[in-house]
Scaffold this motif. Structure first.
Motif, short mmCIF file in Angstrom:
data_model
loop_
_atom_site.label_atom_id
_atom_site.label_comp_id
_atom_site.label_asym_id
_atom_site.label_seq_id
_atom_site.Cartn_x
_atom_site.Cartn_y
_atom_site.Cartn_z
N LEU A 125 0.95 -1.16 -0.14
CA LEU A 125 0.10 -0.03 -0.13
C LEU A 125 0.95 0.97 -0.02
CD1 LEU A 125 -2.78 -1.05 2.64
CD2 LEU A 125 -2.89 -1.11 0.22
N LEU A 126 2.22 0.98 0.06
CA LEU A 126 2.87 2.33 -0.08
C LEU A 126 4.32 1.97 -0.91
CD1 LEU A 126 3.64 5.24 1.37
CD2 LEU A 126 4.68 3.92 3.29
N LYS A 127 4.85 3.11 -1.60
CA LYS A 127 5.87 3.18 -2.49
C LYS A 127 7.24 2.79 -1.47
CE LYS A 127 6.16 8.00 -1.61
NZ LYS A 127 4.92 8.44 -1.21
N PRO A 128 8.20 2.36 -2.04
CA PRO A 128 9.37 2.02 -0.97
C PRO A 128 9.97 3.34 -0.44
CG PRO A 128 9.76 0.96 -3.23
CD PRO A 128 8.50 1.83 -3.42
N CYS A 129 10.01 3.25 0.97
CA CYS A 129 10.34 4.25 1.63
C CYS A 129 11.38 3.91 2.55
CB CYS A 129 9.10 4.90 2.63
SG CYS A 129 8.21 5.59 1.69
N PRO A 130 12.50 4.76 2.95
CA PRO A 130 13.56 4.45 3.52
C PRO A 130 13.21 4.09 5.18
CG PRO A 130 13.44 6.91 3.71
CD PRO A 130 12.38 6.44 2.75
N THR A 131 14.09 3.53 5.91
CA THR A 131 13.88 3.17 7.18
C THR A 131 14.57 4.51 8.00
OG1 THR A 131 16.47 2.44 7.37
CG2 THR A 131 14.84 0.78 7.05
N ASP A 132 14.62 4.57 9.41
CA ASP A 132 14.87 5.99 9.84
C ASP A 132 16.39 5.90 9.64
OD1 ASP A 132 12.36 6.52 10.42
OD2 ASP A 132 12.63 5.99 12.86
N ALA A 133 17.08 4.82 9.70
CA ALA A 133 18.40 4.81 9.60
C ALA A 133 18.99 5.45 8.35
CB ALA A 133 19.14 3.30 10.05
N GLU A 134 18.43 5.05 7.25
CA GLU A 134 18.62 5.34 5.88
C GLU A 134 18.28 7.10 5.77
OE1 GLU A 134 18.08 1.19 3.36
OE2 GLU A 134 16.05 2.70 3.90
N LEU A 135 17.09 7.19 6.36
CA LEU A 135 16.84 8.81 6.18
C LEU A 135 17.92 9.54 7.08
CD1 LEU A 135 14.53 10.91 5.85
CD2 LEU A 135 13.51 10.39 8.09
N PHE A 136 18.30 9.16 8.13
CA PHE A 136 19.34 10.06 8.82
C PHE A 136 20.90 10.05 8.24
CE2 PHE A 136 16.14 9.95 12.37
CZ PHE A 136 16.04 11.23 12.68
N GLU A 137 20.94 8.92 7.32
CA GLU A 137 22.22 9.11 6.77
C GLU A 137 22.02 10.02 5.59
OE1 GLU A 137 22.73 4.93 5.28
OE2 GLU A 137 23.43 4.13 7.27
N THR A 138 21.06 10.07 4.97
CA THR A 138 20.79 11.28 4.17
C THR A 138 20.77 12.55 4.50
OG1 THR A 138 19.53 9.51 2.57
CG2 THR A 138 19.21 11.85 2.10
N VAL A 139 19.82 12.56 5.65
CA VAL A 139 20.10 13.96 6.46
C VAL A 139 21.73 14.27 6.58
CG1 VAL A 139 19.70 15.46 8.50
CG2 VAL A 139 17.85 13.61 7.53
N ASP A 140 22.48 13.58 7.19
CA ASP A 140 23.70 14.10 7.51
C ASP A 140 24.63 14.37 6.10
OD1 ASP A 140 23.23 13.73 10.11
OD2 ASP A 140 23.79 11.53 10.23
N PHE A 141 24.19 13.31 5.12
CA PHE A 141 25.24 13.75 3.81
C PHE A 141 24.77 14.95 3.41
CE2 PHE A 141 25.73 13.13 -0.49
CZ PHE A 141 26.68 12.81 -0.52
N CYS A 142 23.50 15.49 3.30
CA CYS A 142 22.82 16.57 2.65
C CYS A 142 23.76 17.55 3.56
CB CYS A 142 21.60 16.72 2.84
SG CYS A 142 20.59 15.71 1.56
N ARG A 143 23.78 17.55 4.79
CA ARG A 143 24.40 18.68 5.77
C ARG A 143 25.74 19.02 5.35
NH1 ARG A 143 23.25 17.39 11.94
NH2 ARG A 143 24.11 19.47 12.17
N GLN A 144 26.50 17.91 4.70
CA GLN A 144 27.98 18.21 4.31
C GLN A 144 27.94 19.24 3.14
OE1 GLN A 144 29.79 14.36 3.67
NE2 GLN A 144 28.75 13.59 5.29
#
Length: 429
Positions: free
Chosen positions: A310-329
């Motif tokens: 019922l939902l498209k592929p979405c990240p885990t919280d860990a994957e989400l925060f890895e992306t957040v930290d990468f974008c912050r660089q």
């Protein structure tokens, strides 16, 4: 003898503010094929009187033989009908055509209105041109039987990865004022359609196949997207892309030949972006705003909905925060994480997870966007809300038209919602 073409043509959006970029692609295609087409991109009319006044002025100025109205989204239905009815009163002879996702979905209901002459189903470039040329059997169009009932034509024109006729052009000719042209927000469609079937969405893969005939999403030819950039890069300060934006390599090809270091970009996507895409955006643009759709703010609910299909592929919280930290660089990259509150199959555990996740995102300097579950035509949760222990504010053509008519044709930004039938659970959501 071939009948005379209907020209000039005026294309309008049916919502307040900036219309969807589809009318710009349509006008460009018509002009490249000999039809003088104009657009009104931005509509600031606040009530019935100002709508009538501005339409009267537009018809007097352009003198169109055909007016096309974009019913892209469901919140355009009531205002689109008001525009069509007003046009008919002002000029009984003008040909009125509607198209877009909502027109394709509700073609039977719209076909009952005398103020609408033609309904274009699915992709509109060739069908609209055929209507303008007054061809006997334009593709993808609703016709009327002898008894007056609407008849749906087969979807014989379906755009795909090989369709190269769609691209921006004639921006110096199609706008009716400089103010309108400079209101363009820089939308580019690298691709079309969706490959997923989310429970809450009216634009799923299944809906696209039924309404547009396309089996899944696709990227447009990179040369066509290059032409989009050639037309608009020098005319604005920002670019905007949506979910079907493609890879860093695809976009690099589309950007070829342009220096975009003084431009801003907004990129809407779901899942987590590849690091190469974030790097490419950061290196190409002066300012980057990435909007990441994660479905909802509970990992438990996210995974449950994905497991149920019922939902498209979405990240885990860990994957989400890895992306957040990468974008912050990247100093020039700003990230927003958005989700929907009140999706089906929530639980006490899921609700307890939402606020802590939002707080952690905010602590990292990430913007957060949250909205309640909207009622969208064709969405599974809208059409069968009772299966999920929910109730929808609107789920039929008449229901949507009446709801938006009662709310000022969506000029206040309000939308019908889907809510839990259990009052206690709804209050917790």
């Amino acid at each position: 003898m071939r009948p005379r073409s209907l020209t000039p043509v005026l294309l309008l959006g049916a919502g307040r503010g900036e219309a969807t970029c589809g009318i710009l692609y349509l006008a460009a295609y018509l002009r490249r094929n000999g039809i003088e087409a104009f657009v009104r991109l931005v509509d600031d009319d606040a009530n019935d009187d100002t709508i009538a006044q501005s339409l009267t002025a537009l018809l007097s100025h352009v003198k169109p033989k055909l007016v096309g109205i974009s019913l892209k989204w469901f919140n355009h239905l009531s205002r689109g009908l008001l525009i069509a009815q007003t046009l008919r009163e002002i000029d009984p002879d003008v040909r009125i055509v509607v198209g877009g996702n909502s027109a394709s979905y509700f073609w039977r209901e719209l076909g009952a209105y005398d103020c609408i002459d033609d309904i274009v189903l699915g992709d509109g470039e060739r069908p609209l041109l055929s209507v303008c040329r007054q061809d006997k059997s334009p593709p993808n169009c609703v016709t009327r039987a002898k008894d007056g009932s609407p008849q749906r034509a087969p979807l014989s024109y379906v755009q795909s990865v090989t369709s190269d006729e769609v691209f921006y052009s004639h921006f110096d000719d199609m706008f009716l004022s400089g103010i309108d042209r400079h209101s363009f927000s820089g939308w580019v469609q690298p691709g079309k359609g969706c490959s997923e079937n989310c429970v809450y969405c009216g634009g799923t893969r299944g809906m696209e196949q039924a309404s547009f005939g396309r089996p899944t999403s696709f990227l447009r030819p990179v040369k066509s997207v290059q032409k989009d950039h050639h037309e608009i890069v020098g005319r604005g300060w920002q670019l905007r892309y949506d979910f079907a934006g493609g890879t860093a390599d695809f976009l690099a090809g589309a950007w070829q030949g342009h220096v975009l270091s003084h431009h801003a970009v907004t990129y809407f996507l779901w899942g987590v972006p590849a690091r190469s895409l974030v790097d490419a955006l950061s290196e190409t643009f002066g300012r980057v705003y990435v909007v990441l759709d994660v479905g909802c703010f509970s990992q438990t609910q996210r995974h449950d909905l994905m497991r149920r299909g019922l939902l498209k592929p979405c990240p885990t919280d860990a994957e989400l925060f890895e992306t957040v930290d990468f974008c912050r660089q990247h100093p020039n990259v700003k990230l927003e994480v958005c989700g929907i509150a009140g999706l089906p199959h929530t639980s006490e555990e899921a609700l307890r997870e939402e606020l802590p996740l939002v707080e952690k995102l905010l602590e990292r300097g990430t913007d957060v966007g949250s909205q309640r579950l909207e009622s969208q035509p064709g969405a599974l949760v809208t059409q069968h809300a009772d299966r999920f222990g929910m109730v929808a504010d609107a789920n039929t053509f008449e229901g949507f038209v009446d709801w938006f008519s009662a709310h000022g044709h969506a000029t206040d930004g309000a939308f019908p919602m889907v809510r839990y039938s259990d009052a206690k659970l709804e209050a917790k959501v």
